[in-house]
Write a protein that holds these residues in place. Structure first.
Motif, mmCIF file in Angstrom:
data_model
loop_
_atom_site.group_PDB
_atom_site.id
_atom_site.type_symbol
_atom_site.label_atom_id
_atom_site.label_comp_id
_atom_site.label_asym_id
_atom_site.label_seq_id
_atom_site.Cartn_x
_atom_site.Cartn_y
_atom_site.Cartn_z
ATOM 1 N N LEU A 57 62.109 62.311 50.207
ATOM 2 C CA LEU A 57 60.840 62.846 50.709
ATOM 3 C C LEU A 57 61.049 64.306 51.071
ATOM 4 O O LEU A 57 62.047 64.663 51.707
ATOM 5 N N LEU A 58 60.123 65.162 50.656
ATOM 6 C CA LEU A 58 60.133 66.547 51.105
ATOM 7 C C LEU A 58 58.698 66.993 51.357
ATOM 8 O O LEU A 58 57.750 66.458 50.783
ATOM 9 N N TRP A 59 58.555 67.980 52.233
ATOM 10 C CA TRP A 59 57.215 68.424 52.615
ATOM 11 C C TRP A 59 57.240 69.897 53.018
ATOM 12 O O TRP A 59 58.276 70.432 53.427
ATOM 13 N N PHE A 60 56.094 70.566 52.865
ATOM 14 C CA PHE A 60 55.932 71.947 53.305
ATOM 15 C C PHE A 60 54.447 72.262 53.341
ATOM 16 O O PHE A 60 53.625 71.541 52.760
ATOM 17 N N GLU A 61 54.078 73.363 54.026
ATOM 18 C CA GLU A 61 52.659 73.708 54.162
ATOM 19 C C GLU A 61 52.125 74.389 52.909
ATOM 20 O O GLU A 61 51.104 74.002 52.348
ATOM 21 N N LYS A 62 52.809 75.436 52.459
ATOM 22 C CA LYS A 62 52.414 76.130 51.233
ATOM 23 C C LYS A 62 53.663 76.661 50.545
ATOM 24 O O LYS A 62 54.730 76.768 51.157
ATOM 25 N N GLY A 63 53.498 77.011 49.272
ATOM 26 C CA GLY A 63 54.650 77.399 48.477
ATOM 27 C C GLY A 63 54.817 76.434 47.313
ATOM 28 O O GLY A 63 53.845 75.820 46.850
ATOM 29 N N PHE A 64 56.062 76.258 46.836
ATOM 30 C CA PHE A 64 56.291 75.396 45.683
ATOM 31 C C PHE A 64 57.741 74.949 45.606
ATOM 32 O O PHE A 64 58.632 75.536 46.246
ATOM 33 N N VAL A 65 57.976 73.929 44.831
ATOM 34 C CA VAL A 65 59.310 73.553 44.359
ATOM 35 C C VAL A 65 59.221 73.477 42.837
ATOM 36 O O VAL A 65 58.187 73.104 42.283
ATOM 37 N N GLU A 66 60.317 73.853 42.172
ATOM 38 C CA GLU A 66 60.317 73.891 40.701
ATOM 39 C C GLU A 66 61.531 73.137 40.164
ATOM 40 O O GLU A 66 62.638 73.255 40.706
ATOM 41 N N TYR A 67 61.310 72.388 39.101
ATOM 42 C CA TYR A 67 62.344 71.542 38.498
ATOM 43 C C TYR A 67 62.514 71.927 37.030
ATOM 44 O O TYR A 67 61.550 72.274 36.351
ATOM 45 N N LYS A 68 63.759 71.835 36.537
ATOM 46 C CA LYS A 68 64.025 72.059 35.122
ATOM 47 C C LYS A 68 64.392 70.731 34.467
ATOM 48 O O LYS A 68 65.404 70.119 34.816
ATOM 49 N N PHE A 69 63.558 70.316 33.534
ATOM 50 C CA PHE A 69 63.801 69.103 32.771
ATOM 51 C C PHE A 69 64.379 69.471 31.402
ATOM 52 O O PHE A 69 64.045 70.524 30.843
ATOM 53 N N PRO A 70 65.234 68.619 30.827
ATOM 54 C CA PRO A 70 65.708 68.893 29.466
ATOM 55 C C PRO A 70 64.551 68.850 28.483
ATOM 56 O O PRO A 70 63.667 67.999 28.597
ATOM 57 N N ASN A 71 64.552 69.761 27.524
ATOM 58 C CA ASN A 71 63.481 69.800 26.530
ATOM 59 C C ASN A 71 63.858 68.922 25.346
ATOM 60 O O ASN A 71 64.332 69.404 24.309
ATOM 61 N N ASN A 72 63.633 67.631 25.497
ATOM 62 C CA ASN A 72 63.988 66.684 24.436
ATOM 63 C C ASN A 72 63.080 66.780 23.219
ATOM 64 O O ASN A 72 63.379 66.196 22.174
ATOM 65 N N ALA A 73 61.992 67.541 23.336
ATOM 66 C CA ALA A 73 61.105 67.719 22.187
ATOM 67 C C ALA A 73 61.813 68.469 21.058
ATOM 68 O O ALA A 73 61.447 68.334 19.885
ATOM 69 N N LEU A 74 62.842 69.250 21.393
ATOM 70 C CA LEU A 74 63.558 70.023 20.388
ATOM 71 C C LEU A 74 64.348 69.142 19.425
ATOM 72 O O LEU A 74 64.736 69.594 18.352
ATOM 73 N N TYR A 75 64.584 67.892 19.837
ATOM 74 C CA TYR A 75 65.435 67.020 19.033
ATOM 75 C C TYR A 75 64.649 65.928 18.317
ATOM 76 O O TYR A 75 65.224 65.013 17.750
ATOM 77 N N LYS A 76 63.334 66.037 18.355
ATOM 78 C CA LYS A 76 62.482 65.071 17.658
ATOM 79 C C LYS A 76 61.847 65.717 16.438
ATOM 80 O O LYS A 76 61.471 66.888 16.462
ATOM 81 N N ARG A 77 61.727 64.952 15.390
ATOM 82 C CA ARG A 77 61.091 65.463 14.173
ATOM 83 C C ARG A 77 59.569 65.333 14.253
ATOM 84 O O ARG A 77 58.846 66.077 13.599
ATOM 85 N N GLU A 78 59.080 64.384 15.034
ATOM 86 C CA GLU A 78 57.638 64.193 15.159
ATOM 87 C C GLU A 78 57.035 65.267 16.057
ATOM 88 O O GLU A 78 57.679 65.748 16.993
ATOM 89 N N PRO A 79 55.796 65.656 15.820
ATOM 90 C CA PRO A 79 55.130 66.647 16.681
ATOM 91 C C PRO A 79 54.793 66.042 18.044
ATOM 92 O O PRO A 79 54.481 64.859 18.158
ATOM 93 N N LEU A 80 54.855 66.866 19.054
ATOM 94 C CA LEU A 80 54.521 66.437 20.410
ATOM 95 C C LEU A 80 53.010 66.244 20.527
ATOM 96 O O LEU A 80 52.233 67.132 20.191
ATOM 97 N N LYS A 81 52.586 65.065 20.999
ATOM 98 C CA LYS A 81 51.162 64.761 21.172
ATOM 99 C C LYS A 81 50.672 64.983 22.602
ATOM 100 O O LYS A 81 49.513 65.327 22.823
ATOM 101 N N ARG A 82 51.578 64.769 23.559
ATOM 102 C CA ARG A 82 51.110 64.737 24.945
ATOM 103 C C ARG A 82 52.291 64.914 25.894
ATOM 104 O O ARG A 82 53.391 64.444 25.632
ATOM 105 N N ILE A 83 52.054 65.600 27.007
ATOM 106 C CA ILE A 83 53.017 65.699 28.103
ATOM 107 C C ILE A 83 52.376 65.074 29.333
ATOM 108 O O ILE A 83 51.212 65.349 29.647
#
Length: 309
Positions: free
Chosen positions: A153-179
């Motif tokens: 659990l985390l909390w704050f009044e204003k601001g942001f947190v940012e996450y980096k996810f692996p871009n697995n779309a680069l390893y698929k041959r099919e086009p991305l339909k939706r995130i």
């Protein structure tokens, strides 16, 4: 919702066990009987004209599912167990779908809420694991604590947190339909207040996707997974929200929030996918944010990114 009561929202994709318990006419009748009342097993059996043993078995199942509370009270002839309904209303929610068919090839990654790579937060703020507070309350520098990776659990009044996810779309041959980006969220106020709106915004690859207004900070009951040591005066649970980006636009739980499309995100130009969530300083409702992960809230999940092909 009735005044003074509480509501339980069941998700058809996640709350199978509770829904199974509700698949009984007798248990539904018991819940109806207990709405606003406290009765012992004998009184329940008599009112429904069923054997006491039958009433006891079904009460036990409802208690295990968190739908009924059983308390020991002293009576004239020893102690007795009084039963009461935990909720005045139970709602079954069918998660909204994107316009496309959901039978796609999906790659899903779940990111711990404390595993952010960048943040800017203002007090009141803090984070905790299912076992303890991490660092110091209302100290933004505590967000750099190595123990943050264990946060539920985390909390704050204003601001942001940012996450980096692996871009697995680069390893698929099919086009991305939706995130899809899914997480459990609420507003944040010292104590709790169910009527405390907050505009919570999501960004993907630094592109603003859209804003959802949280109605409040919920503390009317303990979250299903919130640990017992966490004070009842603190935020207990949130609402599970899903942002969806397609070729047609962006949606929150099926409701259109912007015209941003997959093309705008330039997914194939990056080795990672950056997910940022927070409350803008100039938001109309600066009501803070709670992000619930595993070990807290009503949904035992962290931040989930789904790539659908």
């Amino acid at each position: 919702m009735r005044k003074g009561g509480s509501i339980l929202v069941l998700n058809t994709e996640k709350d199978f066990e509770v829904l199974k318990v509700l698949g009984s006419d007798l248990r539904i009748r018991i819940l109806g009987l207990l709405n606003g009342k406290k009765l012992n097993v004998n009184e329940i059996a008599k009112a429904l004209n069923i054997p006491q043993s039958t009433a006891a078995v079904n009460i036990k199942a409802l208690e295990k599912a968190g739908l009924v509370k059983v308390e020991n009270r002293k009576g004239k002839k020893g102690s007795q167990k009084l039963c009461s309904a935990q909720y005045s209303e139970i709602v079954i929610a069918f998660p909204s779908r994107a316009p496309e068919d959901r039978e796609d090839d999906v790659i899903e990654v779940e990111m711990p809420v404390g595993l952010y790579t960048k943040f800017e937060v203002s007090p009141p703020c803090g984070l905790c694991s299912p076992e303890k507070i991490v660092g110091f309350l209302d100290a933004p520098d505590s967000f750099w604590s190595p123990e943050r990776v264990k946060a539920g659990l985390l909390w704050f009044e204003k601001g942001f947190v940012e996450y980096k996810f692996p871009n697995n779309a680069l390893y698929k041959r099919e086009p991305l339909k939706r995130i899809e980006v899914s997480m459990e969220l609420s507003s944040e106020v010292p104590g709790t207040n169910k009527n405390w709106p907050s505009d919570i915004t999501l960004w993907i690859n630094e592109v603003e996707i859209g804003t959802w207004t949280s109605p409040g900070d919920f503390g009317d009951r303990r979250g299903r997974f919130t640990p017992l040591w966490w004070k009842l005066e603190g935020s207990q649970y949130g609402l599970l929200k899903t942002w969806i980006v397609t070729d047609e636009g962006s949606f929150v739980d099926g409701e259109r929030v912007s015209d941003v499309t997959l093309k705008d995100l330039k997914i194939y130009d990056h080795s990672s996918i950056k997910i940022r969530v927070g409350v803008k300083e100039d938001a109309r409702n600066v009501g803070g944010i709670n992000i619930f992960g595993r070990g807290f809230g009503n949904y035992d999940q962290d931040i989930v990114l789904r790539l659908c092909f």
